[in-house]
Design an enzyme around this catalytic site. Structure first.
Site, PDB file in Angstrom:
ATOM      1  N   ASP A   1      35.173  40.011  42.502  1.00 49.57           N
ATOM      2  CA  ASP A   1      35.580  40.146  41.104  1.00 49.57           C
ATOM      3  C   ASP A   1      35.110  41.506  40.611  1.00 49.57           C
ATOM      4  O   ASP A   1      34.256  42.143  41.227  1.00 49.57           O
ATOM      5  CB  ASP A   1      34.914  39.024  40.275  1.00 49.57           C
ATOM      6  CG  ASP A   1      35.240  39.126  38.796  1.00 49.57           C
ATOM      7  OD1 ASP A   1      36.393  39.425  38.458  1.00 49.57           O
ATOM      8  OD2 ASP A   1      34.330  38.917  37.967  1.00 49.57           O
ATOM      9  N   SER A   2      35.647  41.913  39.455  1.00 50.24           N
ATOM     10  CA  SER A   2      35.211  43.171  38.854  1.00 50.24           C
ATOM     11  C   SER A   2      33.764  43.072  38.367  1.00 50.24           C
ATOM     12  O   SER A   2      33.127  44.090  38.140  1.00 50.24           O
ATOM     13  CB  SER A   2      36.124  43.503  37.680  1.00 50.24           C
ATOM     14  OG  SER A   2      36.129  42.429  36.768  1.00 50.24           O
TER      15      SER A   2
ATOM     16  N   GLU B   1      30.109  37.832  27.674  1.00 52.34           N
ATOM     17  CA  GLU B   1      28.934  38.472  28.284  1.00 52.34           C
ATOM     18  C   GLU B   1      27.740  38.439  27.330  1.00 52.34           C
ATOM     19  O   GLU B   1      26.600  38.375  27.758  1.00 52.34           O
ATOM     20  CB  GLU B   1      29.267  39.910  28.685  1.00 52.34           C
ATOM     21  CG  GLU B   1      30.446  39.947  29.630  1.00 52.34           C
ATOM     22  CD  GLU B   1      30.200  40.705  30.905  1.00 52.34           C
ATOM     23  OE1 GLU B   1      29.377  41.619  30.882  1.00 52.34           O
ATOM     24  OE2 GLU B   1      30.861  40.381  31.903  1.00 52.34           O
TER      25      GLU B   1
HETATM   26  N1  DGL Z   1      37.263  39.428  35.808  1.00 52.75           N
HETATM   27  C1  DGL Z   1      38.301  40.010  35.007  1.00 52.75           C
HETATM   28  C2  DGL Z   1      39.553  39.118  35.026  1.00 52.75           C
HETATM   29  O1  DGL Z   1      39.547  38.019  35.525  1.00 52.75           O
HETATM   30  C3  DGL Z   1      37.865  40.311  33.598  1.00 52.75           C
HETATM   31  C4  DGL Z   1      36.826  41.375  33.459  1.00 52.75           C
HETATM   32  C5  DGL Z   1      37.352  42.806  33.566  1.00 52.75           C
HETATM   33  O2  DGL Z   1      38.040  43.309  32.656  1.00 52.75           O
HETATM   34  O3  DGL Z   1      37.053  43.432  34.586  1.00 52.75           O
HETATM   35  O4  DGL Z   1      40.578  39.546  34.531  1.00 52.75           O
END
Ligand code: DGL
Length: 270
Positions: free
Chosen positions: A13-14, A155
């Protein structure tokens, strides 16, 4: 025994939102090893360009492939919506993503054929959910709404704060006006807002959590491809991040729903 079967599932994930997917995998596949990468140094991806998101996604793919994962799961809607093809092309192991999981669950859930998708600007602009839902059921009308303020609010831990409630009311207004019966939580941060969103949407609207849907899809793939571990011992979980930001442990554990244990910091490309 074929040793490949005990190789981990790679999830990325990011940031740490993808831990909601890890949590679903831990519940559904309690004996599988899992290796997670969260790009906490470069999050958020949701407001970045397609080129940048794709480059980052491929760096993470290479990192996880080097850790000999047997399956890759893109646990980020933003990455899945713009870089799925690039990752799948690079990967010799199967690749699953949260958008396919969420689209399938939404197409199965709607009875009126009116579905809303909420996500980051990158996810909404890519139209990836609408494309996948239409590929399954062309008769469904899909309405999208970008909710850029939700990621920082989650967050911050403001899961039922008046500010979050007001923000959510504002974001939901246009999609509720379309009389949808299903809302896809198209961002890995949003499952934490599920109680609040359920409250605002009312009992007649079903919320789809693509993290939950992923548990089932991953289990089915491992079974079909004979990739499931035959072992019935406590699995090994490894968590890698590219930075340890402010309040990381608390926020991460909120996403995961349990203790995070040891987290290793790596810089990419590594
Ligand atoms: N994890 C990202 C998503 O599911 C959201 C967070 C981001 O903008 O990196 O879209």
């Amino acid at each position: 025994m074929d040793l490949r079967l005990v190789h981990p599932i790679g999830v990325f994930d990011s940031g740490i939102g993808g831990l909601t997917v890890v949590r679903a995998l831990m519940d559904r596949l309690p004996f599988e090893n899992i290796t997670y990468f969260g790009d906490t140094a470069r999050v958020p991806y949701g407001v970045k360009s397609v080129e940048t998101i794709t480059r980052y996604a491929l760096e993470i793919t290479d990192f996880l492939l080097a850790r000999r994962v047997k399956l890759l799961i893109i646990a980020c809607n933003t990455i899945a919506s713009v870089a799925y093809e690039a990752v799948a092309e690079r990967s010799p192991v199967p690749v699953l993503d949260v958008i396919t999981a969420g689209a399938r669950a939404a197409a199965a859930a709607t009875t009126t054929g009116r579905v809303a998708v909420i996500g980051t600007p990158a996810t909404v602009n890519s139209n990836a959910y609408a494309r996948q839902i239409h590929a399954l059921r062309p008769d469904i009308s899909v309405f999208s709404q970008a909710c850029p303020l939700f990621v920082p609010l989650v967050e911050e831990g403001w899961l039922d704060h008046p500010v979050t409630r007001l923000t959510a009311q504002e974001y939901l207004k246009p999609i509720l006006a379309e009389h949808v019966d299903t809302i896809v939580l198209g961002c890995t941060h949003y499952p934490l807002l599920k109680p609040l969103l359920e409250d605002l949407a009312g009992p007649s609207i079903r919320l789809i959590d693509s993290a939950e849907a992923m548990g089932e899809i991953a289990a089915a793939l491992l079974r079909e491809r004979d990739l499931a571990t035959p072992l019935r011992i406590a699995p090994e979980y490894r968590f890698y991040v590219s930075d340890v930001p402010y309040r990381f442990q608390t926020i991460g554990e909120r996403f995961l729903g349990r203790s995070l244990g040891k987290v290793e910091v790596v810089s990419l490309p590594g």
